[in-house]
Write an enzyme that holds these catalytic residues in place. Sequence first.
Site, PDB file in Angstrom:
ATOM      1  N   CYS A   4     102.549 -37.889  62.152  1.00 48.34           N
ATOM      2  CA  CYS A   4     103.776 -37.869  61.373  1.00 48.34           C
ATOM      3  C   CYS A   4     103.701 -36.690  60.407  1.00 48.34           C
ATOM      4  O   CYS A   4     102.729 -36.551  59.672  1.00 48.34           O
ATOM      5  CB  CYS A   4     103.928 -39.167  60.590  1.00 48.34           C
ATOM      6  SG  CYS A   4     105.235 -39.092  59.364  1.00 48.34           S
ATOM      7  N   CYS A  10     105.254 -39.166  52.095  1.00 52.49           N
ATOM      8  CA  CYS A  10     106.340 -40.141  52.022  1.00 52.49           C
ATOM      9  C   CYS A  10     105.867 -41.438  51.388  1.00 52.49           C
ATOM     10  O   CYS A  10     106.605 -42.061  50.621  1.00 52.49           O
ATOM     11  CB  CYS A  10     106.911 -40.361  53.419  1.00 52.49           C
ATOM     12  SG  CYS A  10     107.427 -42.001  53.841  1.00 52.49           S
ATOM     13  N   GLN A 211     115.806 -59.574  58.155  1.00 46.75           N
ATOM     14  CA  GLN A 211     114.440 -59.105  58.413  1.00 46.75           C
ATOM     15  C   GLN A 211     114.469 -57.760  59.145  1.00 46.75           C
ATOM     16  O   GLN A 211     115.300 -57.574  60.037  1.00 46.75           O
ATOM     17  CB  GLN A 211     113.689 -60.131  59.269  1.00 46.75           C
ATOM     18  CG  GLN A 211     113.563 -61.505  58.627  1.00 46.75           C
ATOM     19  CD  GLN A 211     112.516 -61.569  57.526  1.00 46.75           C
ATOM     20  OE1 GLN A 211     111.787 -60.602  57.284  1.00 46.75           O
ATOM     21  NE2 GLN A 211     112.450 -62.699  56.845  1.00 46.75           N
ATOM     22  N   CYS A 336     106.358 -62.750  51.992  1.00 49.28           N
ATOM     23  CA  CYS A 336     106.133 -61.333  52.300  1.00 49.28           C
ATOM     24  C   CYS A 336     105.240 -60.698  51.233  1.00 49.28           C
ATOM     25  O   CYS A 336     105.109 -59.479  51.185  1.00 49.28           O
ATOM     26  CB  CYS A 336     107.456 -60.598  52.423  1.00 49.28           C
ATOM     27  SG  CYS A 336     108.490 -60.762  50.969  1.00 49.28           S
TER      28      CYS A 336
HETATM   29  N1  SAH Z   1     115.178 -66.497  54.974  1.00 49.66           N
HETATM   30  C1  SAH Z   1     115.990 -65.317  55.073  1.00 49.66           C
HETATM   31  C2  SAH Z   1     116.009 -64.450  53.797  1.00 49.66           C
HETATM   32  C3  SAH Z   1     114.682 -64.118  53.183  1.00 49.66           C
HETATM   33  S1  SAH Z   1     114.736 -62.807  51.995  1.00 49.66           S
HETATM   34  C4  SAH Z   1     115.592 -64.489  56.264  1.00 49.66           C
HETATM   35  O1  SAH Z   1     114.542 -64.704  56.870  1.00 49.66           O
HETATM   36  O2  SAH Z   1     116.358 -63.591  56.646  1.00 49.66           O
HETATM   37  C5  SAH Z   1     114.882 -63.608  50.488  1.00 49.66           C
HETATM   38  C6  SAH Z   1     116.293 -64.055  50.152  1.00 49.66           C
HETATM   39  O3  SAH Z   1     116.239 -64.677  48.863  1.00 49.66           O
HETATM   40  C7  SAH Z   1     117.321 -62.939  50.027  1.00 49.66           C
HETATM   41  O4  SAH Z   1     118.419 -63.239  50.853  1.00 49.66           O
HETATM   42  C8  SAH Z   1     117.724 -62.949  48.546  1.00 49.66           C
HETATM   43  O5  SAH Z   1     119.096 -62.643  48.347  1.00 49.66           O
HETATM   44  C9  SAH Z   1     117.447 -64.384  48.163  1.00 49.66           C
HETATM   45  N2  SAH Z   1     117.166 -64.659  46.743  1.00 49.66           N
HETATM   46  C10 SAH Z   1     116.552 -63.861  45.831  1.00 49.66           C
HETATM   47  N3  SAH Z   1     116.408 -64.505  44.657  1.00 49.66           N
HETATM   48  C11 SAH Z   1     116.932 -65.753  44.822  1.00 49.66           C
HETATM   49  C12 SAH Z   1     117.070 -66.893  43.977  1.00 49.66           C
HETATM   50  N4  SAH Z   1     116.630 -66.864  42.724  1.00 49.66           N
HETATM   51  N5  SAH Z   1     117.635 -68.003  44.473  1.00 49.66           N
HETATM   52  C13 SAH Z   1     118.090 -68.032  45.770  1.00 49.66           C
HETATM   53  N6  SAH Z   1     117.989 -66.989  46.613  1.00 49.66           N
HETATM   54  C14 SAH Z   1     117.425 -65.851  46.157  1.00 49.66           C
END
Ligand code: SAH
Length: 381
Positions: A4, A10, A211, A336
């Site tokens: 890369c 980066c 994701q 994550c």
């Molecule tokens: N389970 C889903 C999203 C995971 S990402 C998936 O796999 O696609 C984490 C999510 O938490 C995001 O959509 C974000 O908007 C939400 N989030 C962040 N802080 C939060 C809170 N205090 N209460 C509820 N949701 C929240």
Amino acid sequence: MKECPNFKKCGGCQYLGMPYEKQLKEKQKMLTGLLGTFGKLHPIIGMQDPFHYRNKVHAVLGRDRKGRIISGVYREGSHEILSVETCLIEDKTADAIIKTIRELLPSFKIKVFDEDTGYGFLRHILIRTARATGEIMVVLVTASPVFPSKNNFVKALRNIHPQITTVVQNVNGRNTSMVLGEKEHVLYGPGFIVDRLCGCRFRISAKSFYQVNPIQTEVLYQKAIEAAGLTGKQTVVDAYCGIGTIGIAAASRAREVIGVELNRDAVRDAITNARMNTVRNIRFYCNDAGKFMTQMASQGAKADVVFLDPPRSGSTEEFIEAVALLGPQRVVYVSCSPETLARDLKGFGKRGYCVREMWPVDMFPMAGHTECVVWIQKKHI
Ligand code: SAH
């Protein structure tokens, strides 16, 4: 090993200089250090082809010292733009679309935004691709709402890339490190894309979380649903549910599912997604997950299984306390960030829950992040 040109400049791929097998070993070692004492940690599940997996590609626009238009990423820890033409982990079509946009700008007299002077129009480009359906969304982030040549610009872009199914203008006039602003105008198509995961279809809007590695997401969700031990008779909570992916994929094996999510656009997508998949035993609430669970508990509600998939900052004491009051037999934590996961697992430990098994899934090959599914079980006293 692939080369890369921007490696080290980066900052996106800390593990790029390492063979993939070694990366997985390093991640396993790191996770063992952070999580090994909590319970059984399975070997990390890697990818067969760990390149070009990212379905979401972001580019910031600017000019180089000679005044030429460039697009790329901020150099680590700075606001200087590093030009990126191709990337080993990003979707290749997305990279090609960004290049086309850059090349089209002068003939449409579209100026790129200059952070120092506040002059100019186009700030960022965001491309989202739905791998299973081939749909592509282009988001043009602009500093002001008036986009004079928008129709012809979109036409020219679609002529070169007919795979683009929707184009959205997002207006971000603020001086902020956030890429997206509040206001949106759909310039072409429906304003969202639809992807398929775990046999379900999901609509994704520009501001909703989705994701970034669709291949591994299916592995992740399957593990999470397996860990939940669903019987078809349980009340299931999907907390931090985003566009409802986990809850909808699990709904056929639950009596009812309750989803909670803070982002309004994501909740709107989630409600549509339930309908699109004819899932009728799911409800979504737009609220802070901790507050919502506390309310549920104070109303004397019960839950049998709780999924939680919080952002990198992890969950909260309030949330964990409320889960303990709701008293589910199982909690499935999709994380994550192993650091905040370890902190939160201690919180569950203090409230009568223990870790049974953990499955790391490599969602981010070449990059330093790691993802884990954790099966947490209520202790019987
Ligand atoms: N389970 C889903 C999203 C995971 S990402 C998936 O796999 O696609 C984490 C999510 O938490 C995001 O959509 C974000 O908007 C939400 N989030 C962040 N802080 C939060 C809170 N205090 N209460 C509820 N949701 C929240």
